[in-house]
Write an enzyme that holds these catalytic residues in place. Structure first.
Site, PDB file in Angstrom:
ATOM      1  N   GLU A  21      -4.174  -7.204  11.789  1.00  0.00           N
ATOM      2  CA  GLU A  21      -3.179  -5.475  11.859  1.00  0.00           C
ATOM      3  C   GLU A  21      -3.551  -5.539  13.570  1.00  0.00           C
ATOM      4  OE1 GLU A  21      -1.642  -4.331   9.785  1.00  0.00           O
ATOM      5  OE2 GLU A  21      -2.847  -2.533   9.573  1.00  0.00           O
ATOM      6  N   LYS A  61       0.759  -1.184  -0.499  1.00  0.00           N
ATOM      7  CA  LYS A  61       0.214   0.092   0.101  1.00  0.00           C
ATOM      8  C   LYS A  61       1.153   1.137   0.048  1.00  0.00           C
ATOM      9  CE  LYS A  61      -0.256   2.144   3.611  1.00  0.00           C
ATOM     10  NZ  LYS A  61      -0.982   2.712   4.466  1.00  0.00           N
ATOM     11  N   ASP A 118      -4.963  -0.569   5.491  1.00  0.00           N
ATOM     12  CA  ASP A 118      -3.842  -1.395   4.934  1.00  0.00           C
ATOM     13  C   ASP A 118      -4.108  -2.552   4.561  1.00  0.00           C
ATOM     14  OD1 ASP A 118      -2.323   0.763   5.741  1.00  0.00           O
ATOM     15  OD2 ASP A 118      -0.813  -0.309   6.613  1.00  0.00           O
TER      16      ASP A 118
END
Lengths: 345, 345
Positions: free
Chosen positions: A142, A13, A153
């Site tokens: 995450e 990303k 993300d």
């Protein structure tokens, strides 16, 4: 259980526009970066779960029986993924081999893998609903990695393309073109936390000056979103010229709010001398810059720019943004070096 | 008529903050720059008016009788100065030796001198009211030099210190400190008209992005004004730190609105490597930059910065802003080189 190996990948990303401003309620645009992470899953007959992370030089395995108690607790929550509990995190880190207070990237990666492995077991699919599940699972990953993820993300890596993020709300952009970029790492280390705090302090010190700058960055992100949507089906050079204007303007604004760095300016100067436009991406204060490449930018022009950037001590990758999200692959179709890394078992 | 010579000087001007933004109704701050223009007036017995401009290498004289018809017309208008008529300008330029369409700086200077000389004759004084007259006369000079003066230049040179300018309204700032600066000429030629048009075009192209940037510049000027007023009687270093922040922020904003130049960035980088903060002043796109110097900046630190700037091909002057306005001098008290230039008659 699978009977043969499965090869998957997901993109990285970049923040296209809106870094820092997003902290203060402004729009940010994130795009899928075609520097991909590959995963090969292979069934085993020895009753063990084995994890190899060739990039990190790490190789671990656990007896499936040892993981079973955790499995029951984690999978019960799926697919309405809850935040992993403090006790679960503790047990995972212990299993993953993380010593007290020691959070080496290998241990965190192993703990994240274990948590998702235990949650997902043999569930895997590709319908829109299943992609939603993957996205939520990635978000759980995450949460294991850091405390308070934005969800950007995992969404970018799952869906690919680009997305808008504002005040906690993520919207995937329809019809995003694939744009060639150069990603340049200045190798200047920096702390996102310190940089975010610096912007906050400046906002408190000079509110009437800083607030309009954040408003301007917000407008850059919105303008960019409009251009990206207009580009599909209209490959006019004028769109690229406007994208370049936005890159330049935002780079100056980011410098203005205090998250620039002399070496990021250097990247901009060097690429500008090759007619290319760059801005920092992410936290700034060092880290990476992105440089837009037009469809017509010749390989030799890119090579010239990369040579000059490399001479400054920077590391460059030519890639694209707006890349596909999570993808399945046939192993023989992948680049030789990726095949080799995935066949390490 | 005077019986002995009179020596006067007036300061130059820099824009401290607000260049370009002022065109769009925002606040600008102008300050008197202590790079002064000196004038020595000496009575003559030969019935001639003689003008010497040693800096411009120009020396002209006219029979007073020849000027008399113009004198009557011009002086009748004083002190409620009107714009010089097209016919007056024509006659002045003819007298000043300007050829058709030829506007060499010497001819314009001579025409301006003649117009003011004819208007003021022997009027000269120093009360507040008389300074107002001088200011209005200087404005008439500006009208001879270029079509549509803002009135800022003549006001700064008359009153000294610093002033705020917004939407055609000029306010002289009370209690302005004297600040040490370095003025650096990049020697990059540029057209103010082209730069102003470029900002206008960008404002039309990206209104939602550009308008907040101009608002931010406006806030920089207002914040700076507040700091300058707070500095009198409070010599805190914190004021200088804030002034430096404003210089940096505005330089980035000016780059963002498209009036920067690689060599102006160079000035900023070089001075930054000496711990000093710089911004372009005026139209940008080349031209001059100002660098703030703290009271404690040592002469050797300034010399080091000047040496590096000179190595880049730039020309530097160390001086102060917030300088006194129009001043009378005793010739023997002036610097030797100024005395020498003024005694050239």
């Amino acid at each position: 259980m699978w009977t043969r190996s499965l090869v998957l990948s997901a993109p990285g990303k970049v923040i296209l526009h809106g870094e820092h401003a997003v902290v203060h309620g402004k729009v940010a645009l994130a795009a899928a970066l075609n520097l991909r992470t590959f995963l090969r899953m292979t069934p085993r007959q020895d009753g063990r779960v084995s994890l190899q992370l060739p990039n990190l030089g790490s190789r671990r395995s656990w007896a499936a029986a040892e993981l079973r108690p955790l499995l029951a607790a984690a999978s019960a929550e799926l697919p309405e993924a809850q935040t992993p509990s403090a006790q679960q995190l503790e047990e995972l880190k212990e299993l993953a081999g993380g010593k007290d207070g020691h959070e080496a990237v290998q241990s965190v990666a192993a703990a994240t893998f274990l948590y998702l492995y235990l949650s997902v077991a043999s569930k895997c699919g590709w319908t829109k609903e299943e992609l939603d599940v993957i996205n939520r699972l990635a978000f759980k990953g995450e949460q294991v990695i850091h405390g308070n993820p934005s969800g950007v993300d995992n969404a970018v890596s799952t869906w690919g393309g680009a997305l808008q993020y504002v005040s906690g709300k993520i919207s995937v952009l329809e019809r995003v073109p694939t744009l060639r970029i150069l990603l340049t790492n200045t190798k200047v280390p920096r702390s996102t936390k310190v940089l975010v705090a610096g912007v906050k302090a400046k906002l408190l010190k000079f509110p009437t000056i800083m607030e309009p700058m954040l408003t301007s960055i917000d407008a850059v992100s919105r303008e960019c979103e409009g251009i990206l949507e207009a580009m599909t089906g209209d490959p006019s050079q004028e769109h690229y010229s406007r994208l370049e204007d936005l890159v330049d303007i935002n780079q100056h604004l980011l410098n203005g709010i205090g998250v620039g760095h002399a070496l990021l300016d250097r990247v901009c100067q060097v690429t500008s001398s090759h007619g290319l436009h760059s801005k920092l991406t992410g936290a700034g204060g060092g880290g990476c810059a992105i440089t837009l490449l037009r469809p017509g930018t010749t390989p030799s022009a890119v090579e010239d720019a990369v040579r000059d950037l490399t001479c400054c001590g920077f590391e460059c990758w030519e890639t694209v943004i707006g890349a596909p999200g999570i993808s399945a692959h046939a192993l023989p179709c992948l680049r030789a070096e990726v095949q080799k890394a995935l066949q390490g078992s």
